[in-house]
Write an enzyme that holds these catalytic residues in place. Structure first.
Site, PDB file in Angstrom:
ATOM      1  N   ARG A 102       0.873  -1.178   0.000  1.00  0.00           N
ATOM      2  CA  ARG A 102       0.000   0.000   0.000  1.00  0.00           C
ATOM      3  C   ARG A 102       0.910   1.227   0.000  1.00  0.00           C
ATOM      4  NH1 ARG A 102      -2.026  -3.544   3.999  1.00  0.00           N
ATOM      5  NH2 ARG A 102      -4.097  -4.390   3.487  1.00  0.00           N
ATOM      6  N   LYS A 123      -2.359  -2.924   7.951  1.00  0.00           N
ATOM      7  CA  LYS A 123      -3.614  -2.598   8.619  1.00  0.00           C
ATOM      8  C   LYS A 123      -3.782  -3.440   9.878  1.00  0.00           C
ATOM      9  CE  LYS A 123      -6.424  -0.891   4.785  1.00  0.00           C
ATOM     10  NZ  LYS A 123      -7.674  -1.061   4.020  1.00  0.00           N
ATOM     11  N   HIS A 138      -4.034  -9.272   3.289  1.00  0.00           N
ATOM     12  CA  HIS A 138      -5.486  -9.373   3.447  1.00  0.00           C
ATOM     13  C   HIS A 138      -5.809 -10.330   4.592  1.00  0.00           C
ATOM     14  CE1 HIS A 138      -6.252  -8.189  -1.047  1.00  0.00           C
ATOM     15  NE2 HIS A 138      -6.074  -7.145  -0.264  1.00  0.00           N
TER      16      HIS A 138
END
Length: 292
Positions: free
Chosen positions: A147, A171, A265
């Site tokens: 990212r 994240k 993810h």
């Protein structure tokens, strides 16, 4: 209810206990502030809100032009907030419990072809420190699927150049290790030899022309200019290279679990959108070239 104290306690809850990312926390703050303004305007007690009150609020923000994805996120913010109020015994009911989520159209992520990626990367002339930095960043983005926030926040301690690995805090503060190839390694080495010392950002790998921390907006602008010079007319963002990275890996036969791990993810269902992208491209090729 002391709404300011409750709001601050909720933010602490989703930050510390839930481990949500900084950007997600900021999004929740924005959503709840809109909700609080609505309650104040309607003279509603937040802890006594009913199902119909919530739907009225959602209808109002929809008529203001909020997109389905934003409404979906707003609903998730409210669900988490009322779940917190229930846990803390600050509200007896949960008015968000039976609200149906809006149907979100499945937007396949934009990506570049193999040739477009090659044109993009090779169009950056290694003529000065900033161009060398841009080439190294683009090579690293395409090699790892980072990212953009992860890329610009890379520290020297996060990179093992000899073994060609990155350590990334993604994240939800989840750490992952990502390998990168020889091209990215070569250009990263060239940039690090050219990189000038910068006071205050000694730990940051990528810095601005003025020797300060590089912003997402500045890198996005650089990418736009590079794409334009390469003759690529698509709407390119740093995330486009992340999408291209994932799609090209799957097209080359990579295991989807491996790609999920590389992208960071938490759920494989998020990664599966790239398999849909490949299927979509297969259908287009079949339609174009099949004689019948």
């Amino acid at each position: 209810m002391d709404i300011n104290k409750t709001f601050n306690d909720f933010i602490s809850y989703i930050t510390v206990e839930k481990g949500l990312s900084k950007n997600t926390v900021l999004a929740y703050k924005s959503d709840l502030n809109k909700f609080f303004e609505f309650c104040k305007k309607k003279n509603f007690d937040i802890e006594k809100m009913r199902h119909n009150d919530i739907t009225d609020f959602l209808w109002e923000i929809k008529t203001e032009g909020l997109k389905p994805r934003s409404i979906y996120r707003m609903m998730e913010s409210l669900r988490q907030f009322y779940k917190f109020l229930n846990i803390e015994d600050l509200a007896k009911n949960n008015p968000t419990a039976y609200i149906a989520a809006p149907k979100i159209p499945e937007d396949l992520p934009g990506m570049l072809s193999f040739d477009e990626v090659e044109r993009l990367l090779t169009s950056v002339a290694a003529s000065d420190e900033m161009n060398i930095r841009n080439r190294a960043m683009l090579e690293l983005l395409y090699a790892t699927g980072l990212r953009v926030s992860e890329l610009i926040n890379l520290k020297f301690c996060d990179i093992n150049i000899d073994d060609a690995f990155l350590k990334v805090l993604g994240k939800g503060s989840k750490e992952r290790l990502i390998p990168f190839g020889s091209k990215a390694k070569d250009f990263l080495n060239v940039y690090l030899r050219k990189r000038k010392p910068a006071a205050g950002v000694e730990e940051n790998v990528f810095i601005s022309r003025l020797g300060k921390k590089l912003s997402r907006i500045e890198f996005w602008r650089q990418l736009k200019n590079i794409a334009r010079n390469a003759g690529i007319n698509k709407n390119i963002t740093p995330h486009t290279l992340r999408h291209s990275f994932a799609s090209h890996l799957l097209a080359g036969g990579a295991d989807i679990r491996f790609v999920q791990e590389m992208l960071g993810h938490s759920s494989i269902s998020t990664t599966q959108v790239y398999t849909h992208l490949e299927n979509s491209r297969l259908k287009q090729q079949h339609k174009k070239y099949h004689p019948r």
